[in-house]
Motif scaffolding. Structure first.
Motif, PDB file in Angstrom:
ATOM      1  N   CYS A  31      43.170  48.647  40.143  1.00 35.15           N
ATOM      2  CA  CYS A  31      42.650  47.359  40.972  1.00 35.15           C
ATOM      3  C   CYS A  31      43.752  46.812  41.400  1.00 35.15           C
ATOM      4  CB  CYS A  31      41.877  46.431  40.092  1.00 35.15           C
ATOM      5  SG  CYS A  31      41.234  45.024  41.104  1.00 35.15           S
ATOM      6  N   ASN A  32      44.354  46.979  42.865  1.00 35.83           N
ATOM      7  CA  ASN A  32      45.493  46.451  43.355  1.00 35.83           C
ATOM      8  C   ASN A  32      45.160  44.675  43.465  1.00 35.83           C
ATOM      9  OD1 ASN A  32      46.714  48.640  43.809  1.00 35.83           O
ATOM     10  ND2 ASN A  32      45.571  48.927  45.953  1.00 35.83           N
ATOM     11  N   PHE A  33      43.942  44.111  43.558  1.00 39.04           N
ATOM     12  CA  PHE A  33      43.697  42.897  43.776  1.00 39.04           C
ATOM     13  C   PHE A  33      44.052  42.140  42.171  1.00 39.04           C
ATOM     14  CE2 PHE A  33      40.941  44.727  46.718  1.00 39.04           C
ATOM     15  CZ  PHE A  33      41.578  44.249  47.735  1.00 39.04           C
ATOM     16  N   THR A  72      39.683  35.428  38.990  1.00 36.87           N
ATOM     17  CA  THR A  72      39.089  36.186  38.069  1.00 36.87           C
ATOM     18  C   THR A  72      38.619  37.448  38.774  1.00 36.87           C
ATOM     19  OG1 THR A  72      37.345  34.747  38.039  1.00 36.87           O
ATOM     20  CG2 THR A  72      38.824  34.114  36.234  1.00 36.87           C
ATOM     21  N   THR A  73      38.220  38.402  37.896  1.00 36.19           N
ATOM     22  CA  THR A  73      37.417  39.440  38.653  1.00 36.19           C
ATOM     23  C   THR A  73      35.936  39.094  38.668  1.00 36.19           C
ATOM     24  OG1 THR A  73      38.593  40.918  37.379  1.00 36.19           O
ATOM     25  CG2 THR A  73      36.726  41.852  38.208  1.00 36.19           C
ATOM     26  N   GLN A  74      35.664  39.100  40.074  1.00 34.64           N
ATOM     27  CA  GLN A  74      34.191  38.850  40.321  1.00 34.64           C
ATOM     28  C   GLN A  74      33.921  39.866  41.529  1.00 34.64           C
ATOM     29  OE1 GLN A  74      32.645  36.144  38.929  1.00 34.64           O
ATOM     30  NE2 GLN A  74      34.581  35.503  38.132  1.00 34.64           N
ATOM     31  N   SER A  75      32.656  40.554  41.273  1.00 36.23           N
ATOM     32  CA  SER A  75      32.418  41.802  41.973  1.00 36.23           C
ATOM     33  C   SER A  75      31.874  41.120  43.480  1.00 36.23           C
ATOM     34  CB  SER A  75      31.655  42.707  41.211  1.00 36.23           C
ATOM     35  OG  SER A  75      30.381  42.097  41.161  1.00 36.23           O
ATOM     36  N   ASP A 115      29.391  41.287  51.188  1.00 33.75           N
ATOM     37  CA  ASP A 115      28.758  41.023  49.656  1.00 33.75           C
ATOM     38  C   ASP A 115      28.000  42.252  49.744  1.00 33.75           C
ATOM     39  OD1 ASP A 115      28.658  39.855  47.117  1.00 33.75           O
ATOM     40  OD2 ASP A 115      26.554  39.142  47.963  1.00 33.75           O
ATOM     41  N   GLY A 116      27.924  43.323  48.792  1.00 31.52           N
ATOM     42  CA  GLY A 116      27.309  44.540  48.773  1.00 31.52           C
ATOM     43  C   GLY A 116      27.640  45.627  49.526  1.00 31.52           C
ATOM     44  N   GLU A 117      27.433  46.859  49.146  1.00 32.03           N
ATOM     45  CA  GLU A 117      27.757  48.034  49.877  1.00 32.03           C
ATOM     46  C   GLU A 117      27.162  48.181  51.456  1.00 32.03           C
ATOM     47  OE1 GLU A 117      27.797  52.997  49.487  1.00 32.03           O
ATOM     48  OE2 GLU A 117      27.294  51.580  47.658  1.00 32.03           O
ATOM     49  N   GLU A 122      33.818  47.257  50.651  1.00 31.92           N
ATOM     50  CA  GLU A 122      34.546  48.440  49.982  1.00 31.92           C
ATOM     51  C   GLU A 122      35.076  48.272  48.897  1.00 31.92           C
ATOM     52  OE1 GLU A 122      37.342  49.236  53.381  1.00 31.92           O
ATOM     53  OE2 GLU A 122      35.773  49.751  54.454  1.00 31.92           O
ATOM     54  N   GLU A 123      35.409  47.158  48.056  1.00 31.35           N
ATOM     55  CA  GLU A 123      36.211  46.825  47.055  1.00 31.35           C
ATOM     56  C   GLU A 123      35.107  46.089  46.168  1.00 31.35           C
ATOM     57  OE1 GLU A 123      38.824  48.118  45.945  1.00 31.35           O
ATOM     58  OE2 GLU A 123      39.526  48.893  47.795  1.00 31.35           O
ATOM     59  N   LEU A 124      34.950  46.263  44.829  1.00 32.86           N
ATOM     60  CA  LEU A 124      34.012  45.617  43.936  1.00 32.86           C
ATOM     61  C   LEU A 124      34.696  44.178  43.588  1.00 32.86           C
ATOM     62  CD1 LEU A 124      32.225  48.404  42.069  1.00 32.86           C
ATOM     63  CD2 LEU A 124      31.392  46.879  43.751  1.00 32.86           C
TER      64      LEU A 124
END
Length: 149
Positions: A31-33, A72-75, A115-117, A122-124
């Protein structure tokens, strides 16, 4: 390059941030982010507080493209609480205004949230993309506005 922005209480300097951690080590996290937020990946940080990190995109739509990212990680948008969502947008607004005053070519601004595929995410991760636009910049999304039955 150092570019200072000051708008509505948000002050930031774009600065090259580098860490002794190599890209290979960062990619181990997949995860680059997350690596950027943790300081393990090279990045040009525009703004950072306890909630939001704003950084220049490695593959910009146009020069000056940046993304706002919750620390923080938020998809996706559904994963943000209201306070975090408001903070991302609150930082996005003055930094977008500053982009217009930056000296970069900027005749308009797009703010993009996928928000969503099916929405082209492209990134979650929740990312608020902000990019300057100008005539003939070559970027298109290509919506089809024809009436549907």
């Amino acid at each position: 390059m150092a570019l200072c922005w000051q708008v509505s209480g948000v002050s930031a300097t774009i600065a090259r941030v580098s860490s002794s951690t190599t890209r290979a080590q960062s990619s181990a996290q997949d995860c680059n982010f997350c690596a950027t937020v943790a300081g393990h990946a090279e990045a040009s940080i525009v703004y950072k507080d306890g909630v939001v990190v704003v950084f220049m995109d490695l593959n910009p739509v146009t020069p000056g493209t940046y993304s706002s990212f919750p620390g923080t990680t938020q998809s996706g948008w559904k994963d943000l609480d209201e306070a975090m969502s408001l903070r991302v947008w609150a930082v996005g607004h003055p930094t977008a205004l500053a982009l217009r005053r930056s000296g970069l070519r900027c005749e308009g601004i797009n703010i993009f949230l996928a928000d969503g595929e099916v929405a082209l995410q492209e990134e979650l991760h929740f990312l608020l993309h902000v990019f300057p636009r100008y005539a003939e910049d070559g970027f298109t999304i290509g919506p089809h506005w024809a009436p549907r039955s």
